[in-house]
Write an enzyme that holds these catalytic residues in place. Structure first.
Site, PDB file in Angstrom:
ATOM      1  N   GLU A 164       5.178 -10.768  -0.432  1.00 17.34           N
ATOM      2  CA  GLU A 164       5.012 -11.406   0.886  1.00 17.34           C
ATOM      3  C   GLU A 164       4.976 -12.932   0.828  1.00 17.34           C
ATOM      4  OE1 GLU A 164       1.529  -9.490   2.484  1.00 17.34           O
ATOM      5  OE2 GLU A 164       2.487  -7.524   2.527  1.00 17.34           O
ATOM      6  N   ASN A 205       8.666  -7.986  -3.195  1.00 11.45           N
ATOM      7  CA  ASN A 205       8.269  -7.013  -2.177  1.00 11.45           C
ATOM      8  C   ASN A 205       7.836  -7.741  -0.905  1.00 11.45           C
ATOM      9  OD1 ASN A 205       7.613  -4.121  -1.692  1.00 11.45           O
ATOM     10  ND2 ASN A 205       5.508  -4.863  -1.462  1.00 11.45           N
ATOM     11  N   HIS A 242       6.979  -1.041   7.246  1.00 13.20           N
ATOM     12  CA  HIS A 242       5.900  -0.663   8.168  1.00 13.20           C
ATOM     13  C   HIS A 242       6.508  -0.726   9.577  1.00 13.20           C
ATOM     14  CE1 HIS A 242       2.842  -0.673   5.097  1.00 13.20           C
ATOM     15  NE2 HIS A 242       3.173  -1.893   4.727  1.00 13.20           N
ATOM     16  N   GLU A 271       6.477   0.944   1.240  1.00 12.98           N
ATOM     17  CA  GLU A 271       5.200   1.167   1.932  1.00 12.98           C
ATOM     18  C   GLU A 271       5.437   1.840   3.274  1.00 12.98           C
ATOM     19  OE1 GLU A 271       2.840  -2.432   2.081  1.00 12.98           O
ATOM     20  OE2 GLU A 271       3.406  -2.990   0.031  1.00 12.98           O
ATOM     21  N   ASP A 273       5.559   3.592   6.617  1.00 11.15           N
ATOM     22  CA  ASP A 273       4.799   4.319   7.633  1.00 11.15           C
ATOM     23  C   ASP A 273       5.434   3.995   8.974  1.00 11.15           C
ATOM     24  OD1 ASP A 273       3.699   1.716   8.006  1.00 11.15           O
ATOM     25  OD2 ASP A 273       1.782   2.281   7.124  1.00 11.15           O
TER      26      ASP A 273
END
Ligand code: G3I
Length: 459
Positions: A164, A205, A242, A271, A273
């Site tokens: 990030e 990432n 996400h 990750e 979701d």
């Protein structure tokens, strides 16, 4: 009926098969049906040479429902918080691996691979690191990467080396204490990581890099392109995915995946979701990955909705009672419909190392004496283990005492030699030495420095 249609038909009864499988105690990767369609996420992904994984928390390993689902369904484990900087180095230079070990050991004992998350990040820094800046922070970052990667050398399949680092709106770098140490901090982190564990795949990432039209996506793309062009070691890009109303799924996700892959890196969904867990959105994302040969795996960010960092959005594949949701079936079916992938990606061959050094030399002089403070920085890509720094003192200077090195002779062409305890200088690392000397008027510094035969930059 074509083979694919047949496989889809079988997979559509995945929930029933799953329930039977739970009773039978099946394990990930073994849950096949007579047709060849797999009844677990890991098994279905393996059919195309990919993995399906999840974020796992040490604190939940005592929950039998959680470990039963995780043990059965996922072949790749990302410790959710246990490998972050605040967890592994809570006090500077005092590493703490108990919680990370719990997850890593749980995974490896079950034949699962581990994704390391994460080594350099603006968030979840321990207080001591938050208070650092400049050279001290840069050195601490390098030291942290070396310490954690050495501990897990050979046991982590891929590391999120940097997490990030880009800003959401502007597509520029995110402001952080790490960023303020200089733009090259990401590059230094990757070079350090390659030297620390040459077998680990090294990933960048980030979130909000799924939509190909977004400035942040392009900024990360340009970073990776630059790294590939200049030989900075990077093997993969993790797209967190996400998905929610602020970051909705866009079909151009497939273009993003294939564009990154075209730079010569693997891509992974790290990750995943989806707020509300739309089966259609989950299936579309999985299908996008399957369409890109270098999309080598998918991980969801938690097991049950109640385990999610966004529990209120019920974004995962299992509900709070551990039952598979419609999204689970959609993902399983999509994986079972996938075409064979490229197989496992070969372990990266580290590029041949380069030697490089930079010397900073500060003097403070008085009428007949001077003190020299010298920093030797390893700017190459190979670790230095044992060093000799050669330089010529101006006429009239004579060393009377020194620290952190042995100096001989005292005048003229001097060699400073490590004292053993400070023999190792990792890439991007440095060591400080110094001496006191007498002089007869000329207090200038030596004109040049050579470290183990390599000429050093000065300044
Ligand atoms: O363990 C303590 C507990 O003892 C304490 O009582 C409680 C009080 O707040 O905090 C607990 O720690 C929390 C930890 O999760 C474990 O649940 C932290 O406060 C909380 O900040 C931490 O949140 C994590 C978050 O990263 C922090 O940035 C989430 O679990 C984790 O899922 C989330 O993961 C990130 C990825 O690393 C990077 N991408 C985004 C993703 C979601 O934010």
């Amino acid at each position: 009926m074509s083979r694919k249609t047949f496989r889809r038909g079988i997979a559509a009864v995945g929930v029933a098969a799953l329930t039977a499988g739970m009773t039978a105690g099946i394990t990930a990767g073994m849950a096949g049906t007579a047709s060849g369609a797999a009844a677990t996420l890991a098994g279905a992904a393996e059919q195309s040479g990919r993995y399906f994984g999840a974020a796992i928390s040490a604190g939940k390993l005592g929950d039998a429902q959680y470990t039963t689902i995780a043990g059965r369904e996922f072949g790749m484990v990302t410790p959710e918080n246990e490998l972050k900087i605040d967890a592994t180095e809570p006090v500077q230079n005092q590493f703490s691996f108990a919680r990370a070990d719990a997850v890593v050991d749980w995974a490896t004992a079950r034949g699962k691979r581990v994704r390391g998350h994460t080594l350099a990040w603006h968030s979840q820094q321990p207080a001591w690191m938050q208070s650092l800046s400049g050279t001290a922070l840069r050195t601490a970052m390098v030291n942290h990467i070396n310490g954690v990667m050495a501990r897990y050398q050979g046991r982590i399949h891929a590391w999120d080396v940097v997490n990030e680092a880009f800003d959401d709106g502007t597509g520029g770098r995110r402001d952080s204490n790490l960023q303020r140490t200089g733009d090259d901090w990401i590059e230094v982190a990757f070079r350090t990581a390659r030297a620390a564990d040459p077998a680990a795949r090294l990933c960048y990432n980030d979130y909000n890099i799924e939509n190909w039209t977004w400035a942040k996506t392009r900024a990360v793309y340009n970073l990776v392109k630059d790294f590939r062009a200049r030989g900075v070691p990077i093997d993969c890009v993790g797209l967190q995915a996400h998905v929610n109303s602020g970051s909705p799924y866009d079909p151009n996700f497939r273009t993003t995946l294939s564009s990154f892959a075209a730079l010569g890196v693997d891509v992974q969904i790290t990750e995943l979701d989806v707020a509300g867990a739309s089966p259609g959105t989950y299936a579309a994302i999985v299908t996008d990955c399957l369409a890109v040969p270098r999309c080598t795996g998918i991980s969801v960010w938690g097991v049950r909705d109640t385990d999610s960092w966004r529990a209120w959005e019920t974004p995962l594949l299992f509900d709070g009672s551990g039952a598979p949701k419609p999204a689970y079936t959609a993902v399983l079916n999509a994986l079972n419909a996938g075409t064979p992938g490229p197989g496992p990606t070969p372990t990266p061959t580290p590029p041949p190392g380069t030697a490089g050094c930079r010397v900073t030399y500060a003097t403070s002089a008085w009428n007949t004496g001077l003190t020299a403070d010298i920093t030797i920085a390893n700017t190459g890509t190979t670790p230095v283990s044992g060093w000799r720094l050669a330089f010529t003192l101006p006429g009239g200077q004579a060393i009377t005492s020194g620290w952190n090195a042995a100096y001989a002779p005292a005048r003229g062409a001097v060699t400073a030699t490590d004292l053993g305890y400070n023999a190792a200088i990792p890439p991007a690392g440095s060591t400080a030495i110094g001496f006191q000397a007498t002089h007869t008027g000329d207090t200038a510094r030596p004109a040049s420095f050579t470290l183990n035969g390599t000429a050093c930059a000065v300044g």
